[in-house]
Motif scaffolding. Sequence first.
Motif, short mmCIF file in Angstrom:
data_model
loop_
_atom_site.label_atom_id
_atom_site.label_comp_id
_atom_site.label_asym_id
_atom_site.label_seq_id
_atom_site.Cartn_x
_atom_site.Cartn_y
_atom_site.Cartn_z
N LYS A 109 1.25 -1.57 -0.32
CA LYS A 109 -0.05 0.28 -0.34
C LYS A 109 1.31 1.69 0.22
N LYS A 183 -1.99 1.05 -8.91
CA LYS A 183 -2.44 0.55 -8.23
C LYS A 183 -2.70 -0.90 -7.89
N PRO A 185 -3.08 -0.07 -3.21
CA PRO A 185 -4.29 0.81 -2.70
C PRO A 185 -3.28 1.69 -2.58
N LEU A 187 -3.82 5.55 0.33
CA LEU A 187 -5.08 6.14 0.68
C LEU A 187 -3.46 7.98 0.35
N TYR A 206 -6.03 11.68 -6.91
CA TYR A 206 -7.54 10.37 -6.35
C TYR A 206 -8.24 9.81 -7.84
N SER A 211 -5.82 1.84 -9.14
CA SER A 211 -6.23 2.09 -8.11
C SER A 211 -7.92 1.88 -7.70
N GLN A 212 -7.79 0.28 -6.97
CA GLN A 212 -9.47 -0.34 -6.99
C GLN A 212 -9.37 0.30 -5.22
N ASP A 213 -8.64 0.00 -4.48
CA ASP A 213 -8.76 0.49 -3.17
C ASP A 213 -7.84 2.29 -3.10
N LYS A 214 -9.06 2.98 -3.28
CA LYS A 214 -8.19 4.17 -2.50
C LYS A 214 -8.68 5.03 -1.83
N GLN A 215 -8.01 5.39 -1.08
CA GLN A 215 -9.31 6.37 -0.25
C GLN A 215 -8.70 8.68 -0.63
N PHE A 242 -6.02 2.55 7.43
CA PHE A 242 -5.61 2.02 6.36
C PHE A 242 -4.88 1.58 5.46
N LYS A 245 -6.14 -2.21 7.12
CA LYS A 245 -7.98 -3.14 5.90
C LYS A 245 -7.05 -3.94 5.39
#
Length: 245
Positions: A109, A183, A185, A187, A206, A211-215, A242, A245
């Motif tokens: 990540k 790609k 994850p 943050l 962002y 990335s499929q998992d992005k915050q 983050f 997870k």
Amino acid sequence: MILHGAEPFFLAGSKKGILLVHGFTGSPSEMLLLGKYLNYIGYTVMAVRLCGHGTNPEDMARMKWRDWYASVCDGYHLLKNYCKDIYIIGLSMGGALSLLLSIDFPVKKAASLSTPIFIAAQRGLDMLPPRHLSNDIYIPKIRHLPNNIPAVCNVGYKKMPLICVHELLDCIQYLKKNLKRVKVPVLVVQSSNDHTVDNKSGRYIYNKIESQDKQFLQLSKSGHLVILDTERKIVFERIKQFLAK
């Protein structure tokens, strides 16, 4: 000679390792509070010192942005010798270098904090001389430290070589062209009160990464140094969530 307090640091913990990357003209010192926090909750932490940083501005003036990136790659390989999984967190230019590392090496990540895509207007970028006129020119750099933060967390240069601003801009442009290759994850943390990086930078990153998992964490009170400013506890907690997870 490395400035006192600007040394890289290593804090042993679990086999989950976090690589910390400081910003332009800064040093590992600005990552110290975050590093101690992450180590306290169990991670092994390594903070790298980018080439030409933490010594003197003349050293920095001899570096290209790819030299700074090479320092991050070196840190990754060193940490990989100790840890099974590697996470990376970068502040400002360190965030750009961290995202680039996530493209080139197996990273679990990445966290991008106050990462520049657009520079705030008050930084006067429109007055930057062309590259061929920027050699051997240094301008003052004021380093504001939030209240109640020890001086040991703010070791860096009080002047910066203008030639390196061109290198920073080259790094940003390279990142912009390659954001779609990110790609893992991610943050993204950005403050609307950042007077160095334009607030729209965070949302741009962002939106462009794949990335499929992005915050995304939007702050409102912090300045550029989000891990040292008034909302740092919010940032630390969000990073903790983050990573877990």
